[in-house]
Design an enzyme around this catalytic site. Structure first.
Site, short mmCIF file in Angstrom:
data_model
loop_
_atom_site.label_atom_id
_atom_site.label_comp_id
_atom_site.label_asym_id
_atom_site.label_seq_id
_atom_site.Cartn_x
_atom_site.Cartn_y
_atom_site.Cartn_z
N GLU A 168 4.40 -7.21 3.19
CA GLU A 168 4.64 -7.91 4.45
C GLU A 168 4.04 -7.15 5.62
OE1 GLU A 168 6.76 -7.24 2.08
OE2 GLU A 168 8.19 -8.85 1.73
N CYS B 205 12.31 -7.51 1.17
CA CYS B 205 13.31 -6.46 1.41
C CYS B 205 13.87 -6.60 2.82
CB CYS B 205 12.71 -5.07 1.18
SG CYS B 205 11.63 -4.51 2.51
N VAL C 278 0.87 -1.18 0.00
CA VAL C 278 0.00 0.00 0.00
C VAL C 278 0.91 1.23 0.00
CG1 VAL C 278 -1.81 1.25 1.24
CG2 VAL C 278 -1.79 -1.26 1.27
#
Ligand code: THU
Length: 147
Positions: A74, A105, A62
């Protein structure tokens, strides 16, 4: 250290004696892509995980006009973990907009570390890995414990 990292390489979901259905998990991550809000990067990400009580959770990224405030897939998945009753993640994967496996990441590896079950496995671009393999010697709640 309150949570052991006993590594990947197990045949079954940690603590359950059941095999992890990686196809179903990847399918759930791909299904989550439609919920991504990515007007800026146009780079949707879907994430999915199994919880130690058997739940399957997912999330999508988002973004925000203030780019640095973007929530990775996540992040929304971990929110779903807690909103759905908590628990610990036993298996995780995430995908890009083409449905291909994506490496989480660095920040999100830290998120996963905090909410992992012992022996959590990750399906990554280089196969099934343990948390210790993707975030060696991680900083975590154990470092904040009083001596
Ligand atoms: N992104 C994720 O959702 N998870 C990751 O692990 C890597 C990056 C998102 C953030 C941003 O919306 C887009 O991918 C491009 O960086």
């Amino acid at each position: 250290m309150t949570i052991d990292d006993d590594g990947g390489g197990r045949a079954g979901a940690p603590g359950t004696g059941t095999a992890i259905n990686w196809d179903a998990l990847t399918h759930a991550a791909r299904a989550a892509l439609v919920h991504a809000y990515v007007p800026y990067s146009k780079y949707p990400v879907g994430a999915a995980a199994l919880v130690d009580d058997g739940r399957l959770i997912s999330g999508a990224n988002v973004e925000n006009a203030s780019y640095g405030l973007t929530l990775c897939a996540e992040c929304s998945m971990v929110s779903a973990l807690h909103m759905g009753g908590g628990g610990r993640i036993t298996a995780f994967t995430c995908v890009d907009g083409d449905g291909n496996i994506l490496m989480p990441c660095g920040r999100c590896r830290q998120l996963l570390y905090e909410h992992r079950a012992p022996g959590m496995q990750l399906l990554t671009v280089s196969g099934i890995k343990s948390m210790q393999e993707v975030l060696p010697d991680a900083f975590g709640p154990q470092d904040l414990e009083q001596p």
